[in-house]
Design an enzyme around this catalytic site. Sequence first.
Site, PDB file in Angstrom:
ATOM      1  N   ASN A 243       0.815  -1.218   0.000  1.00  0.00           N
ATOM      2  CA  ASN A 243       0.000   0.000   0.000  1.00  0.00           C
ATOM      3  C   ASN A 243       0.849   1.270   0.000  1.00  0.00           C
ATOM      4  OD1 ASN A 243      -2.734   0.955  -0.178  1.00  0.00           O
ATOM      5  ND2 ASN A 243      -2.556   1.740   1.895  1.00  0.00           N
ATOM      6  N   TRP A 244       2.120   1.161  -0.359  1.00  0.00           N
ATOM      7  CA  TRP A 244       2.961   2.351  -0.475  1.00  0.00           C
ATOM      8  C   TRP A 244       2.335   3.315  -1.474  1.00  0.00           C
ATOM      9  CZ3 TRP A 244       5.802   5.052  -4.101  1.00  0.00           C
ATOM     10  CH2 TRP A 244       6.763   5.933  -3.587  1.00  0.00           C
TER      11      TRP A 244
END
Length: 288
Positions: A243-244
């Site tokens: 989820n960067w």
Amino acid sequence: MSEIPANTRPLDGPAPRLKAPAGATDCHIHLYLPGFEAQPGGPRIPELATVEDYCRVQQRLSLERVVVTQPNAYQRDNSALLAALDQLGTQAARGVAAVTPDTPDSDLQVWHAKGVRGARIMNLPGGAVTHEQMFDVERRIRPLGWHLMVQFNGCNLHDYLDGLQRIEGEYIIDHIGKFMPPVPADDARVEEILRLLDRGNAWFKICAGYEASRTGGPDYADIGAIAKRVIAHAPERILWGSNWPHVGVPREQYPDDAEQLDVLLDWASPEVQRKILVDNPATLYGFE
């Protein structure tokens, strides 16, 4: 056109304790490139998150492949996503786009050649395409063999359950079901997710436990209990994503990227870790 500030998030740091196997895949990141503005209806872009930025994170985590997901900020304009895929190349990258019932077939064919393999259905605030268009979108992408990536608050699962049961192609239940607030692992809604996985066309993504957890990192025990139950039930249907660059939380709550990978040390055995990081994404996204 406004000038979006460069990235100030930490990109480097200690390596994770988990030693990623060859071919390990990050199945969920977002990118914000220079020259591409946020669109009406989506959140603002506080700072950039470029391909070069992510490659540093990827190297830190010893990952080799990545799936870039269309962010809410760009709404239905996939231009930045396609530009990022051009930079990353189809050997190591895939994309999940915002597809509408009116997206031309010619566009879908071009996107497929660039590595797009999924359509995002986002049933939380800021989502560009929701469950109301889901079946029309599925009809458009099915000939290409794409999947749907579906995100919703798992606490409201029964609002979406009938629709999920009617999906004919492959789809992902995103963000560990995103139960906000977390529920016990034996909750009836978790049981429903297990039954969806048993149907054979659903996948479950381990991603961004920090967004819903009340107990917090690094182990996210409340969300982890749900994750461990689902992983144990259907290890061949699980994906993982970082989820960067974690735009959904304030900077003071910014999670450590290595810790996002290390949750698998507690949640899955080494054999299952390989399934989650390598084998399952290769199956869904067509990595060789």
